[in-house]
Design an enzyme around this catalytic site. Sequence first.
Site, PDB file in Angstrom:
ATOM      1  N   GLN A 106       0.545  -1.082   0.129  1.00 42.84           N
ATOM      2  CA  GLN A 106      -0.691   0.308   0.076  1.00 42.84           C
ATOM      3  C   GLN A 106       0.554   1.593   0.159  1.00 42.84           C
ATOM      4  OE1 GLN A 106      -2.024  -1.571   3.383  1.00 42.84           O
ATOM      5  NE2 GLN A 106      -0.385  -0.988   4.595  1.00 42.84           N
ATOM      6  N   HIS A 119      -9.715   4.485  19.187  1.00 44.57           N
ATOM      7  CA  HIS A 119      -9.055   3.408  19.622  1.00 44.57           C
ATOM      8  C   HIS A 119      -9.622   2.997  21.453  1.00 44.57           C
ATOM      9  CE1 HIS A 119      -5.732   5.099  16.422  1.00 44.57           C
ATOM     10  NE2 HIS A 119      -5.978   3.731  16.686  1.00 44.57           N
ATOM     11  N   ASP A 139       0.165   0.944  13.750  1.00 45.74           N
ATOM     12  CA  ASP A 139       0.477   2.121  14.414  1.00 45.74           C
ATOM     13  C   ASP A 139       0.968   2.401  15.800  1.00 45.74           C
ATOM     14  OD1 ASP A 139      -2.525   2.360  15.559  1.00 45.74           O
ATOM     15  OD2 ASP A 139      -3.221   2.760  13.932  1.00 45.74           O
ATOM     16  N   ASP A 154      -0.106 -11.965   7.333  1.00 42.63           N
ATOM     17  CA  ASP A 154      -1.620 -11.059   7.007  1.00 42.63           C
ATOM     18  C   ASP A 154      -1.939 -12.434   8.313  1.00 42.63           C
ATOM     19  OD1 ASP A 154      -3.911 -11.137   5.201  1.00 42.63           O
ATOM     20  OD2 ASP A 154      -4.162 -13.497   5.349  1.00 42.63           O
ATOM     21  N   GLY A 155      -3.487 -10.953   8.140  1.00 42.54           N
ATOM     22  CA  GLY A 155      -4.317 -11.888   9.529  1.00 42.54           C
ATOM     23  C   GLY A 155      -4.907 -12.772   9.723  1.00 42.54           C
ATOM     24  N   ASP A 159      -8.599  -4.381  13.123  1.00 39.34           N
ATOM     25  CA  ASP A 159      -8.321  -2.593  13.097  1.00 39.34           C
ATOM     26  C   ASP A 159      -7.404  -2.772  11.668  1.00 39.34           C
ATOM     27  OD1 ASP A 159      -7.723  -0.082  13.834  1.00 39.34           O
ATOM     28  OD2 ASP A 159      -5.976  -0.322  14.854  1.00 39.34           O
ATOM     29  N   THR A 218      -7.387  -1.678   7.592  1.00 42.78           N
ATOM     30  CA  THR A 218      -8.050  -0.664   6.591  1.00 42.78           C
ATOM     31  C   THR A 218      -8.883  -1.039   6.118  1.00 42.78           C
ATOM     32  OG1 THR A 218      -6.486  -2.301   5.646  1.00 42.78           O
ATOM     33  CG2 THR A 218      -5.260   0.236   5.918  1.00 42.78           C
ATOM     34  N   PRO A 248      -5.042  -4.746   1.189  1.00 44.19           N
ATOM     35  CA  PRO A 248      -4.722  -6.037   1.055  1.00 44.19           C
ATOM     36  C   PRO A 248      -5.668  -6.722   2.458  1.00 44.19           C
ATOM     37  CG  PRO A 248      -2.972  -4.287   3.265  1.00 44.19           C
ATOM     38  CD  PRO A 248      -4.453  -4.270   1.602  1.00 44.19           C
TER      39      PRO A 248
HETATM   40  N1  SAM Z   1      -8.044   2.817  12.396  1.00 52.61           N
HETATM   41  C1  SAM Z   1      -7.900   2.470  11.548  1.00 52.61           C
HETATM   42  C2  SAM Z   1      -8.186   2.569   9.963  1.00 52.61           C
HETATM   43  O1  SAM Z   1      -8.349   3.843   9.633  1.00 52.61           O
HETATM   44  O2  SAM Z   1      -9.331   1.464  10.146  1.00 52.61           O
HETATM   45  C3  SAM Z   1      -6.858   1.282  10.897  1.00 52.61           C
HETATM   46  C4  SAM Z   1      -5.589   1.507  10.922  1.00 52.61           C
HETATM   47  S1  SAM Z   1      -4.253   0.494  10.557  1.00 52.61           S
HETATM   48  C5  SAM Z   1      -3.327   1.287  10.040  1.00 52.61           C
HETATM   49  C6  SAM Z   1      -4.519  -0.591   9.681  1.00 52.61           C
HETATM   50  C7  SAM Z   1      -3.335  -1.769   9.301  1.00 52.61           C
HETATM   51  O3  SAM Z   1      -4.005  -3.239   9.110  1.00 52.61           O
HETATM   52  C8  SAM Z   1      -2.377  -1.498   8.471  1.00 52.61           C
HETATM   53  O4  SAM Z   1      -1.416  -1.112   8.835  1.00 52.61           O
HETATM   54  C9  SAM Z   1      -2.196  -2.915   7.284  1.00 52.61           C
HETATM   55  O5  SAM Z   1      -1.194  -2.634   7.335  1.00 52.61           O
HETATM   56  C10 SAM Z   1      -3.074  -3.609   8.139  1.00 52.61           C
HETATM   57  N2  SAM Z   1      -4.005  -4.326   7.284  1.00 52.61           N
HETATM   58  C11 SAM Z   1      -4.123  -4.126   6.682  1.00 52.61           C
HETATM   59  N3  SAM Z   1      -4.180  -5.744   5.699  1.00 52.61           N
HETATM   60  C12 SAM Z   1      -4.544  -6.539   6.629  1.00 52.61           C
HETATM   61  C13 SAM Z   1      -3.883  -8.145   6.508  1.00 52.61           C
HETATM   62  N4  SAM Z   1      -4.491  -8.655   5.313  1.00 52.61           N
HETATM   63  N5  SAM Z   1      -3.579  -8.355   7.885  1.00 52.61           N
HETATM   64  C14 SAM Z   1      -2.743  -7.942   8.388  1.00 52.61           C
HETATM   65  N6  SAM Z   1      -2.664  -6.683   8.453  1.00 52.61           N
HETATM   66  C15 SAM Z   1      -3.433  -5.807   7.512  1.00 52.61           C
END
Ligand code: SAM
Length: 297
Positions: free
Chosen positions: A39, A70, A94, A146-147, A164, A166, A172
């Site tokens: 990203q 949060h 974060d 990956d989660g 939490d 994106t 992703p």
């Molecule tokens: N509070 C936020 C919002 O606006 O929705 C979310 C913040 S946090 C920074 C989101 C994180 O999810 C990112 O750092 C991203 O790398 C992570 N992420 C995205 N897809 C993911 C996946 N498949 N597995 C683990 N982490 C993931």
Amino acid sequence: LEEGEALHPKGWHMDKVADNYLRLLKIDSLLYSARTDYQEIMIFRNETLGKVLVIDDDIQLVEMDEWVYHEALVHPALFTHPRPSRIAIIGGGDGAALREALKHRCVREVYLVDIDRRVVEACRRYLPEIHGGSFYDSRVKILHMDGMRFLENPPGKFHGILIDLTEPARGPAKELYSKSFYELASKSLTNDGIIALQAGSATFHEAEGFSPFLGYTILASLFPKVRPYLVGIPSFGSLWCFLMASRRYDPLRVSRRTLAKRMEERIVKTRYYTPDLHKSLFVLPRFLLESFENRNK
Ligand code: SAM
């Protein structure tokens, strides 16, 4: 404007809240920007809002009100549980959800599972006021994967899983807004475990393909107790929905006294959450109640 014509002045970030609804945030100083394998990340400072983290053009957090988001993600779930000690945060690179989870003294181990190492590295360096040192706590294990893969083979069961991620539209996280992901999450919880997630805007969602109502339907097929709740997040330009689900605990059945006792015993200091506020989070306005009811008839 013609297609391709610059939509916003140089030095401003254009935030798309929804189709036909854009906002501009001034980039008073750009702290970091990078295109990673997953990203695009940008961190900047705005004189009014403080530091801002943007991923793929979407605001992830703003210093001015990130604590509302949060605290809402973490505390209602962790205070509903009598003794949460093993926690997993999926996403959350974060470090702010981590910061809130670690405030609970009973928490012994937190897995932070963010797919993108570079988000964590950038936030560690440029957002110390957001993570508050949480990355360095000895109870924390940080994994970059990956989660979904993490929950396919989790290192034991969790009392709390906090999602939490994106937005689902691209990037992703897409695959994780699905029933198969929540099935895995359900299996990774202890019998009395609780899951909480940010489920998106209460007002703008259809274009994203996931909505709080769809999330509710998925969770209700897996858990007997599912509760939607709501906070206002000015920097997201909308009321924001969260969902909490558990096989055993209902956040509305924990008394104010118990919540206050837990808060005192765990020595948790907050800016938004209070034991009095707890129940009111789950009281929904009519338009949302009707939407949840209509989706689940
Ligand atoms: N509070 C936020 C919002 O606006 O929705 C979310 C913040 S946090 C920074 C989101 C994180 O999810 C990112 O750092 C991203 O790398 C992570 N992420 C995205 N897809 C993911 C996946 N498949 N597995 C683990 N982490 C993931």
